[in-house]
Write an enzyme that holds these catalytic residues in place. Structure first.
Site, PDB file in Angstrom:
ATOM      1  N   LYS A  69     -30.138 -40.643 -65.737  1.00 50.42           N
ATOM      2  CA  LYS A  69     -31.326 -40.144 -66.423  1.00 50.42           C
ATOM      3  C   LYS A  69     -32.577 -40.599 -65.682  1.00 50.42           C
ATOM      4  O   LYS A  69     -32.643 -41.733 -65.190  1.00 50.42           O
ATOM      5  CB  LYS A  69     -31.337 -40.666 -67.865  1.00 50.42           C
ATOM      6  CG  LYS A  69     -32.437 -40.119 -68.749  1.00 50.42           C
ATOM      7  CD  LYS A  69     -32.286 -40.689 -70.160  1.00 50.42           C
ATOM      8  CE  LYS A  69     -33.353 -40.197 -71.112  1.00 50.42           C
ATOM      9  NZ  LYS A  69     -33.167 -40.741 -72.483  1.00 50.42           N
ATOM     10  N   SER A 144     -32.794 -37.537 -75.942  1.00 52.14           N
ATOM     11  CA  SER A 144     -33.589 -37.205 -74.776  1.00 52.14           C
ATOM     12  C   SER A 144     -32.804 -37.161 -73.470  1.00 52.14           C
ATOM     13  O   SER A 144     -33.334 -36.754 -72.433  1.00 52.14           O
ATOM     14  CB  SER A 144     -34.735 -38.225 -74.635  1.00 52.14           C
ATOM     15  OG  SER A 144     -34.244 -39.545 -74.511  1.00 52.14           O
ATOM     16  N   SER A 168     -30.401 -40.842 -78.406  1.00 51.93           N
ATOM     17  CA  SER A 168     -30.660 -40.038 -77.211  1.00 51.93           C
ATOM     18  C   SER A 168     -29.501 -39.871 -76.251  1.00 51.93           C
ATOM     19  O   SER A 168     -29.597 -39.071 -75.321  1.00 51.93           O
ATOM     20  CB  SER A 168     -31.872 -40.601 -76.457  1.00 51.93           C
ATOM     21  OG  SER A 168     -33.050 -40.350 -77.173  1.00 51.93           O
TER      22      SER A 168
END
Length: 456
Positions: A69, A144, A168
């Site tokens: 990420k 996310s 997330s």
């Protein structure tokens, strides 16, 4: 949508002569698959020279392709955190968690797209383009950590790491039919990550199967306790009444009922549990903690890594209206919704009460875990998700709805695991979450092996 950027190898002189290139064919295949699925928006930065870099060495992750990420530092690659003001920030070194993956033989394929600054659950990124769900590209991939989930679901990478503050890694796993673990807070090293909240943030591994999560957790934590599937008849699972299991989309409700039937059929003991004691004011408490800590910790992060950019400068470049609103209303100097220190302290105290009530619930019912749908709904349409949704015939806020079931464990600091619950009648996947006691991460993964074989 912006095309993924490319970067040269991290090493200035290129790969070492005679380096072990055992992973090159597999990496080449992964890079080709990344190109084929570029329309999904999974990567912000794709490292096309990943296969040429000298491997960290043989180990338990040897040859495993990984997406990271884009708020977790990878030395030599941009760390944008999905926001324009950090587009050109290139960390000099790996985050400790990334270094552990490399040392175990993993190959970092690139930096994955995300919800801007990790402040949302849709990954509808207005700066780098949205992340699209491989099951239906018109739908979101959750957030996310949506880019990592989409890349795994699309078969680009074997696994990846995201971050989880309130759901997330688990939310995107649920809506893309993959697996994710939010570990007990503090289990993995957290340095080298663009922060929101030290009380709630944690890196979390994501993969296609629980077995890969077990390998990733072992490397990231240093905990090599063997994990084997539990006999179903040895398992007692709490089934929350109310909060987690009411107000479900029909498609998710159908999968949930089928999962309960399957678990009962193989001998898992299902215990109805009242969870009121540890969900009271959980959402408000958790949000206040995040907002207070983000203002402090993100400012300190910028001062350390990007001193030319302060919080106001970061906010000035934010592309997403939802994230811009959070900064203007809750984080910047003079914002009307600034969280006062006394409110923050009271919320930390209330969090301790929630933790105690959570632990007491497990003890009182002799539970191995709690289980429920990871999210109340399947993936929403990207074109309308930012405007809200309809749940059970009533208008609902997208963020608070999708974080409803993943929030409590994250506020408490306990581990949570999402595994596939199946594909709903609408053709989209949903997730089954299992939450465990704080510190019982390997035991939770053992439950995951059993439930995955039963419900997946």
């Amino acid at each position: 949508m912006s095309e993924p950027t490319t970067r040269q190898p991290i090493t200035e002189t290129g790969p070492t002569a005679g380096a072990d290139t055992r992973s090159e064919p597999e990496v080449t295949s992964a890079l080709e698959r990344a190109e084929e699925t570029a329309h999904l928006g999974g990567f912000i930065t794709l490292d096309r020279d990943a296969g040429a870099r000298p491997p960290g060495g043989p180990g338990p992750l040897s040859g495993m392709t990984i997406a990271v990420k884009d708020n977790i530092h990878v030395g030599g690659l941009p760390n944008t955190a999905g926001t324009p003001a950090l587009r050109d920030f290139v960390p000099a070194s790996d985050a400790p968690a990334v270094r552990r993956l490399r040392d175990a033989g993993a190959v970092i394929l690139g930096k994955a797209n995300m919800h801007e600054l990790a402040f949302g659950i849709t990954s509808n990124n207005h700066a780098f383009g949205p992340v699209r769900n491989p099951y239906d590209p018109s739908r979101f991939a959750g957030g996310s950590s949506g880019g990592v989930a989409a890349l795994i679901a699309a078969g680009v990478v074997h696994a990846g790491i995201g971050t989880d503050t309130g759901g997330s890694v688990r939310i995107p796993a649920a809506v893309t039919g993959t697996c994710a673990l939010r570990p007990t807070v503090g289990r993995y090293p957290g340095e080298g990550v663009t922060p929101l909240s030290s009380t709630r943030d944690t890196i979390g591994p994501m993969a296609r199967r629980v077995a890969d999560l077990i390998r990733l957790d072992g490397v990231l934590s240093g905990d090599d306790i063997p994990v084997a599937a539990r006999p179903p008849r040895s398992i007692r699972l709490g089934v929350p009444t109310g909060h987690f299991t009411e107000q479900l989309q029909d498609d998710v409700a159908a999968l949930w009922e089928a999962a309960l039937h399957s678990l009962s059929a193989v001998g898992v003991t299902l215990v109805p549990v009242d969870v009121t004691s540890f969900v009271e004011r959980e959402y408000e408490t958790g949000m206040a903690i995040v907002l207070y800590e983000t203002r402090v910790e993100l400012s300190a992060y910028l001062a350390q890594y990007r001193p030319e950019t302060d919080l106001a400068g970061l906010a000035a470049g934010i592309a997403g209206p939802d994230v811009q609103g959070i900064f203007e209303n809750c984080l910047l100097d003079g914002a009307p919704g600034l969280v006062a220190e006394e409110v923050y302290r009271e919320c930390l105290a209330h969090r301790q009460r929630l933790r105690a009530a959570y632990a007491e619930t497990f003890t009182a019912h002799s539970l191995d875990g709690l289980t429920f749908p990871t999210t109340p709904a399947t993936a929403l349409d990207l074109a309308t998700c930012d405007q809200g949704m309809v749940l059970c015939g009533e208008p609902a806020d997208t963020f608070s709805t999708f974080i409803r079931n993943t929030g409590p464990a994250s506020v408490i600091g306990a581990p949570g695991l999402s595994i596939p619950m199946g594909v709903a009648p609408n053709g989209l996947p949903a997730g089954l979450e299992i939450d465990g006691p704080a510190g019982a991460d390997r035991e939770l993964l053992a439950l995951g092996l059993t439930l995955e074989a039963t419900c997946g």
